[in-house]
Design a protein around this motif. Sequence first.
Motif, PDB file in Angstrom:
ATOM      1  N   ALA A  92       0.853  -1.200   0.000  1.00 45.79           N
ATOM      2  CA  ALA A  92       0.000   0.000   0.000  1.00 45.79           C
ATOM      3  C   ALA A  92       0.885   1.244   0.000  1.00 45.79           C
ATOM      4  O   ALA A  92       2.013   1.208   0.496  1.00 45.79           O
ATOM      5  CB  ALA A  92      -0.880  -0.021   1.243  1.00 45.79           C
ATOM      6  N   THR A  93       0.371   2.314  -0.557  1.00 47.81           N
ATOM      7  CA  THR A  93       1.071   3.604  -0.515  1.00 47.81           C
ATOM      8  C   THR A  93       1.201   4.050   0.941  1.00 47.81           C
ATOM      9  O   THR A  93       0.259   3.882   1.729  1.00 47.81           O
ATOM     10  CB  THR A  93       0.259   4.645  -1.323  1.00 47.81           C
ATOM     11  OG1 THR A  93       0.208   4.185  -2.678  1.00 47.81           O
ATOM     12  CG2 THR A  93       0.883   6.032  -1.286  1.00 47.81           C
ATOM     13  N   PHE A 185       2.992  12.761  -4.913  1.00 50.04           N
ATOM     14  CA  PHE A 185       2.664  11.402  -5.360  1.00 50.04           C
ATOM     15  C   PHE A 185       2.265  11.505  -6.824  1.00 50.04           C
ATOM     16  O   PHE A 185       1.412  12.345  -7.155  1.00 50.04           O
ATOM     17  CB  PHE A 185       1.481  10.825  -4.561  1.00 50.04           C
ATOM     18  CG  PHE A 185       1.779  10.667  -3.096  1.00 50.04           C
ATOM     19  CD1 PHE A 185       2.229   9.444  -2.596  1.00 50.04           C
ATOM     20  CD2 PHE A 185       1.627  11.730  -2.216  1.00 50.04           C
ATOM     21  CE1 PHE A 185       2.519   9.302  -1.237  1.00 50.04           C
ATOM     22  CE2 PHE A 185       1.909  11.599  -0.866  1.00 50.04           C
ATOM     23  CZ  PHE A 185       2.367  10.379  -0.372  1.00 50.04           C
ATOM     24  N   ALA A 186       2.859  10.692  -7.674  1.00 49.50           N
ATOM     25  CA  ALA A 186       2.498  10.762  -9.103  1.00 49.50           C
ATOM     26  C   ALA A 186       2.093   9.389  -9.622  1.00 49.50           C
ATOM     27  O   ALA A 186       2.779   8.397  -9.377  1.00 49.50           O
ATOM     28  CB  ALA A 186       3.679  11.308  -9.903  1.00 49.50           C
ATOM     29  N   ASN A 187       0.972   9.342 -10.321  1.00 53.51           N
ATOM     30  CA  ASN A 187       0.478   8.116 -10.962  1.00 53.51           C
ATOM     31  C   ASN A 187       0.162   8.406 -12.421  1.00 53.51           C
ATOM     32  O   ASN A 187      -0.502   9.400 -12.725  1.00 53.51           O
ATOM     33  CB  ASN A 187      -0.836   7.642 -10.306  1.00 53.51           C
ATOM     34  CG  ASN A 187      -0.598   6.817  -9.057  1.00 53.51           C
ATOM     35  OD1 ASN A 187       0.451   6.887  -8.451  1.00 53.51           O
ATOM     36  ND2 ASN A 187      -1.598   6.049  -8.670  1.00 53.51           N
ATOM     37  N   GLY A 188       0.607   7.526 -13.294  1.00 52.79           N
ATOM     38  CA  GLY A 188       0.300   7.697 -14.725  1.00 52.79           C
ATOM     39  C   GLY A 188       1.229   6.815 -15.528  1.00 52.79           C
ATOM     40  O   GLY A 188       1.817   5.871 -15.000  1.00 52.79           O
ATOM     41  N   CYS A 189       1.387   7.124 -16.808  1.00 52.09           N
ATOM     42  CA  CYS A 189       2.262   6.292 -17.640  1.00 52.09           C
ATOM     43  C   CYS A 189       3.722   6.553 -17.255  1.00 52.09           C
ATOM     44  O   CYS A 189       4.029   7.547 -16.580  1.00 52.09           O
ATOM     45  CB  CYS A 189       2.021   6.561 -19.115  1.00 52.09           C
ATOM     46  SG  CYS A 189       2.676   8.144 -19.659  1.00 52.09           S
ATOM     47  N   VAL A 209       6.461   7.582  -6.914  1.00 55.81           N
ATOM     48  CA  VAL A 209       5.771   7.180  -8.146  1.00 55.81           C
ATOM     49  C   VAL A 209       5.314   5.738  -8.013  1.00 55.81           C
ATOM     50  O   VAL A 209       5.928   4.958  -7.283  1.00 55.81           O
ATOM     51  CB  VAL A 209       6.704   7.314  -9.376  1.00 55.81           C
ATOM     52  CG1 VAL A 209       6.842   8.759  -9.812  1.00 55.81           C
ATOM     53  CG2 VAL A 209       8.070   6.700  -9.120  1.00 55.81           C
ATOM     54  N   SER A 210       4.265   5.380  -8.729  1.00 51.31           N
ATOM     55  CA  SER A 210       3.766   4.010  -8.727  1.00 51.31           C
ATOM     56  C   SER A 210       4.220   3.380 -10.045  1.00 51.31           C
ATOM     57  O   SER A 210       3.642   3.657 -11.096  1.00 51.31           O
ATOM     58  CB  SER A 210       2.240   4.026  -8.616  1.00 51.31           C
ATOM     59  OG  SER A 210       1.751   2.721  -8.741  1.00 51.31           O
ATOM     60  N   LEU A 211       5.264   2.544  -9.969  1.00 52.02           N
ATOM     61  CA  LEU A 211       5.863   2.034 -11.218  1.00 52.02           C
ATOM     62  C   LEU A 211       5.009   0.957 -11.880  1.00 52.02           C
ATOM     63  O   LEU A 211       4.332   0.178 -11.202  1.00 52.02           O
ATOM     64  CB  LEU A 211       7.268   1.491 -10.944  1.00 52.02           C
ATOM     65  CG  LEU A 211       8.315   2.529 -10.527  1.00 52.02           C
ATOM     66  CD1 LEU A 211       9.709   1.904 -10.520  1.00 52.02           C
ATOM     67  CD2 LEU A 211       8.306   3.762 -11.423  1.00 52.02           C
ATOM     68  N   ASP A 242       5.325   1.423  -5.293  1.00 49.63           N
ATOM     69  CA  ASP A 242       5.749   2.804  -5.038  1.00 49.63           C
ATOM     70  C   ASP A 242       7.253   2.878  -4.778  1.00 49.63           C
ATOM     71  O   ASP A 242       7.780   2.099  -3.973  1.00 49.63           O
ATOM     72  CB  ASP A 242       5.006   3.353  -3.815  1.00 49.63           C
ATOM     73  CG  ASP A 242       3.547   3.650  -4.102  1.00 49.63           C
ATOM     74  OD1 ASP A 242       3.086   3.310  -5.205  1.00 49.63           O
ATOM     75  OD2 ASP A 242       2.874   4.228  -3.232  1.00 49.63           O
ATOM     76  N   PHE A 243       7.897   3.824  -5.426  1.00 51.89           N
ATOM     77  CA  PHE A 243       9.328   4.042  -5.213  1.00 51.89           C
ATOM     78  C   PHE A 243       9.617   5.543  -5.266  1.00 51.89           C
ATOM     79  O   PHE A 243       8.829   6.326  -5.815  1.00 51.89           O
ATOM     80  CB  PHE A 243      10.154   3.342  -6.304  1.00 51.89           C
ATOM     81  CG  PHE A 243      10.085   1.850  -6.247  1.00 51.89           C
ATOM     82  CD1 PHE A 243      10.833   1.135  -5.314  1.00 51.89           C
ATOM     83  CD2 PHE A 243       9.257   1.144  -7.127  1.00 51.89           C
ATOM     84  CE1 PHE A 243      10.760  -0.252  -5.254  1.00 51.89           C
ATOM     85  CE2 PHE A 243       9.180  -0.241  -7.075  1.00 51.89           C
ATOM     86  CZ  PHE A 243       9.937  -0.940  -6.132  1.00 51.89           C
TER      87      PHE A 243
END
Length: 286
Positions: A92-93, A185-189, A209-211, A242-243
Amino acid sequence: MFRVIASQMIVPNMHLLTVNAPAVAREAKPGQFVILRAEEEGERIPLSLSDWDAKSGLITLVFLNIGSTTGRLASLPAGISIPTVVGPLGNATEIESYGTVVCLCGCYGIGSIFPIARALKQKGNRVITIMEARSSYLFYWEERLAAVSDKVIQITRDGTKGYRGHVARLPEILGSLEEPVDRIFANGCTFFMKRVADETRPSGIKTMVSLNPIMIDGTGMCGVCRVTVGSTTRFACVHGPDFDAHQVDWEELLQRRKTYMPEEVVPLRTSRCEERHFRSQEKSHE
Ligand SMILES: Cc1cc2nc3c(=O)[nH]c(=O)nc-3n(C[C@H](O)[C@H](O)[C@H](O)COP(=O)(O)OP(=O)(O)OC[C@H]3O[C@@H](n4cnc5c(N)ncnc54)[C@H](O)[C@@H]3O)c2cc1C
Ligand code: FES
């Protein structure tokens, strides 16, 4: 079997799928994902949990129709069942009281950042959400995100809403805020998250980021999701997703995501009918 309760295209090429998966809904936490198959002989693909309801047992997935499996998923009508939904997977984040946080999202990340923004808000953070899209007609869940944010800022490539441009405008946008930002926090491509990392690195603001590397089993066994973070090898499915964005080897990740590009393009160029013909020929040669 997992019944599809609702299936709809929410903006061009972006689909929302509500699936009955009680065991996943019971345990889900922000930032986690599932691995599913759209059909018996289909491949396994990871999709983030964009929402869930433990009471009804339903989970919500938002996905971009980009290739063979997501194309198949997008064509599924409500009422049909899919064979596999494994999860929740990944860590989890980390949701803490950071102070002021920025939730940056684009593409399917607009859906997947929603539970993260909601949890950050519930934890007492001041949440500023920044949404990015090519044009305003590609935004979705604006009201949902507004409900869990103190402020929503939009960026469109064509200037039809908010700032004109893309994440290169981030330093200027962050500079215009009346408060310092404690975490991003960034989510996307992958390309979007790499750009975010490049833009926030000089400021030193911790950026998570969520890889989304290619994944197969999602349990740390196959090694396909290997990424390099701070010169250490990590498996995104069990150590992430997340990293710290400033520690990720982005060039390696972008390269590894293209590994199966030729194989991925073939099913798109070939009609399903031809695909079945080739498969049956392969079987008869075995
Ligand atoms: C943890 C995680 C969460 C994700 N969450 C979402 C989400 O919420 N919504 C969404 O639209 N997409 C998400 N993705 C990406 C999604 O898994 C791919 O877009 C999907 O697998 C593409 O499959 P396809 O057969 O339709 O396309 P293909 O034509 O097979 O592939 C298109 C591109 O998708 C990537 N891809 C292909 N297979 C996989 C795989 N098994 N694992 C990861 N990437 C793959 C490759 O880079 C490829 O170039 C996530 C990926 C990961 C790792
Ligand atoms: S997907 Fe196999 S180790 Fe992560």
